[in-house]
Motif scaffolding. Structure first.
Motif, PDB file in Angstrom:
ATOM      1  N   PRO A 158      24.319 -26.866  24.395  1.00 24.22           N
ATOM      2  CA  PRO A 158      24.585 -27.955  23.452  1.00 24.22           C
ATOM      3  C   PRO A 158      24.974 -29.256  24.146  1.00 24.22           C
ATOM      4  CG  PRO A 158      26.437 -26.450  23.501  1.00 24.22           C
ATOM      5  CD  PRO A 158      25.349 -25.838  24.342  1.00 24.22           C
ATOM      6  N   PHE A 159      25.240 -29.230  25.433  1.00 26.12           N
ATOM      7  CA  PHE A 159      25.651 -30.427  26.146  1.00 26.12           C
ATOM      8  C   PHE A 159      24.491 -31.182  26.768  1.00 26.12           C
ATOM      9  CE2 PHE A 159      29.218 -27.454  26.360  1.00 26.12           C
ATOM     10  CZ  PHE A 159      30.125 -28.188  25.618  1.00 26.12           C
ATOM     11  N   MET A 160      23.304 -30.648  26.673  1.00 21.54           N
ATOM     12  CA  MET A 160      22.143 -31.315  27.256  1.00 21.54           C
ATOM     13  C   MET A 160      21.303 -31.956  26.159  1.00 21.54           C
ATOM     14  SD  MET A 160      20.914 -28.741  30.237  1.00 21.54           S
ATOM     15  CE  MET A 160      19.642 -29.871  30.734  1.00 21.54           C
ATOM     16  N   ASP A 161      21.063 -33.222  26.299  1.00 17.53           N
ATOM     17  CA  ASP A 161      20.178 -33.978  25.420  1.00 17.53           C
ATOM     18  C   ASP A 161      20.535 -33.823  23.941  1.00 17.53           C
ATOM     19  OD1 ASP A 161      17.425 -33.124  27.559  1.00 17.53           O
ATOM     20  OD2 ASP A 161      18.735 -34.858  27.660  1.00 17.53           O
ATOM     21  N   LYS A 162      21.789 -33.684  23.613  1.00 15.03           N
ATOM     22  CA  LYS A 162      22.214 -33.597  22.210  1.00 15.03           C
ATOM     23  C   LYS A 162      23.182 -34.742  21.960  1.00 15.03           C
ATOM     24  CE  LYS A 162      20.372 -29.521  21.339  1.00 15.03           C
ATOM     25  NZ  LYS A 162      19.352 -29.281  20.421  1.00 15.03           N
ATOM     26  N   THR A 163      22.995 -35.404  20.843  1.00 13.63           N
ATOM     27  CA  THR A 163      23.933 -36.462  20.476  1.00 13.63           C
ATOM     28  C   THR A 163      25.085 -35.837  19.705  1.00 13.63           C
ATOM     29  OG1 THR A 163      22.785 -36.891  18.416  1.00 13.63           O
ATOM     30  CG2 THR A 163      22.068 -38.156  20.330  1.00 13.63           C
ATOM     31  N   PRO A 164      26.233 -36.483  19.608  1.00 10.38           N
ATOM     32  CA  PRO A 164      27.372 -35.928  18.863  1.00 10.38           C
ATOM     33  C   PRO A 164      27.048 -35.648  17.396  1.00 10.38           C
ATOM     34  CG  PRO A 164      28.097 -37.762  20.230  1.00 10.38           C
ATOM     35  CD  PRO A 164      26.605 -37.693  20.329  1.00 10.38           C
ATOM     36  N   GLU A 165      26.181 -36.454  16.788  1.00 11.21           N
ATOM     37  CA  GLU A 165      25.815 -36.235  15.384  1.00 11.21           C
ATOM     38  C   GLU A 165      25.058 -34.911  15.226  1.00 11.21           C
ATOM     39  OE1 GLU A 165      23.672 -39.641  14.033  1.00 11.21           O
ATOM     40  OE2 GLU A 165      25.256 -41.002  14.690  1.00 11.21           O
ATOM     41  N   GLU A 166      24.166 -34.621  16.150  1.00 10.40           N
ATOM     42  CA  GLU A 166      23.425 -33.365  16.088  1.00 10.40           C
ATOM     43  C   GLU A 166      24.362 -32.183  16.253  1.00 10.40           C
ATOM     44  OE1 GLU A 166      19.040 -34.315  17.864  1.00 10.40           O
ATOM     45  OE2 GLU A 166      20.724 -34.353  19.261  1.00 10.40           O
ATOM     46  N   ILE A 167      25.305 -32.307  17.171  1.00 12.99           N
ATOM     47  CA  ILE A 167      26.262 -31.211  17.397  1.00 12.99           C
ATOM     48  C   ILE A 167      27.129 -31.023  16.153  1.00 12.99           C
ATOM     49  CG2 ILE A 167      28.275 -30.518  18.759  1.00 12.99           C
ATOM     50  CD1 ILE A 167      26.975 -31.950  21.146  1.00 12.99           C
ATOM     51  N   ARG A 168      27.587 -32.114  15.556  1.00 11.11           N
ATOM     52  CA  ARG A 168      28.402 -32.021  14.352  1.00 11.11           C
ATOM     53  C   ARG A 168      27.625 -31.353  13.218  1.00 11.11           C
ATOM     54  NH1 ARG A 168      29.691 -37.341  13.369  1.00 11.11           N
ATOM     55  NH2 ARG A 168      31.071 -37.195  15.149  1.00 11.11           N
ATOM     56  N   GLY A 169      26.355 -31.713  13.062  1.00 10.44           N
ATOM     57  CA  GLY A 169      25.526 -31.100  12.020  1.00 10.44           C
ATOM     58  C   GLY A 169      25.376 -29.604  12.232  1.00 10.44           C
ATOM     59  N   ILE A 170      25.155 -29.196  13.473  1.00 10.83           N
ATOM     60  CA  ILE A 170      25.019 -27.767  13.783  1.00 10.83           C
ATOM     61  C   ILE A 170      26.325 -27.039  13.508  1.00 10.83           C
ATOM     62  CG2 ILE A 170      24.685 -26.127  15.672  1.00 10.83           C
ATOM     63  CD1 ILE A 170      22.714 -28.175  16.899  1.00 10.83           C
ATOM     64  N   THR A 171      27.443 -27.646  13.915  1.00 12.84           N
ATOM     65  CA  THR A 171      28.759 -27.025  13.709  1.00 12.84           C
ATOM     66  C   THR A 171      29.066 -26.883  12.215  1.00 12.84           C
ATOM     67  OG1 THR A 171      29.497 -28.050  15.765  1.00 12.84           O
ATOM     68  CG2 THR A 171      31.194 -27.199  14.324  1.00 12.84           C
TER      69      THR A 171
END
Length: 154
Positions: free
Chosen positions: A101-114
């Protein structure tokens, strides 16, 4: 043939050019040469030394060429290793991109997945609680959670 052979030849040539010279003249020629610092023994020693230095220099030159070739071979091998490492790192990044999740992911994408995962976990939790409640009602087991909640209210 040494560097000072020409000087030695000149001394011998002068001595042999005038064979009719008397021994006094020969002594004068030798005295001139000795006083000028040109002694045949010194010339021979210097020629031997120069020959040895020339031979050593030739050997060193050959060794230097061998070392240059070896260094070029090592350089080529290192370039190949460097290219292989680049390929392995590129392959690793390609494979791990979907899982890291730390490669080529923006914080918005990570938040959406979470958020999506948290919602799914809550849904599963509610389903499990409902199933446990249904099983207790079916088999007549008292609901301990209700007793705990009632005691907490008091």
């Amino acid at each position: 043939m040494g560097l000072l052979d020409n000087v030695k030849k000149m001394v011998k040539k002068e001595a042999t050019e005038n064979p009719q010279q008397t021994s006094d003249d020969q002594k004068q020629v030798q005295a001139i040469h000795v006083t000028n610092g040109i002694d045949p023994k010194v010339i021979d020693a210097m020629n031997e030394r120069m020959t040895k230095i020339e031979n050593d220099l030739g050997k060193l030159s050959g060794e230097m060429e061998g070392q240059k070739k070896t260094l070029n071979d090592i350089k080529n091998e290192l370039e190949g290793i460097k290219e292989n490492v680049k390929m392995v790192v590129s392959l690793y990044e390609l494979v791990s991109r979907d899982f890291n999740p730390f490669m080529d992911k923006t914080p918005e994408e990570i938040r959406g997945i979470t958020d999506t995962l948290a919602e799914q976990v809550n849904n599963v939790k509610q389903l499990v609680e409902a199933a446990i409640k249904d099983l207790r009602e079916l088999y007549g087991v008292p609901d301990i959670d209700q007793f705990i909640q009632m005691e907490e209210k008091k």
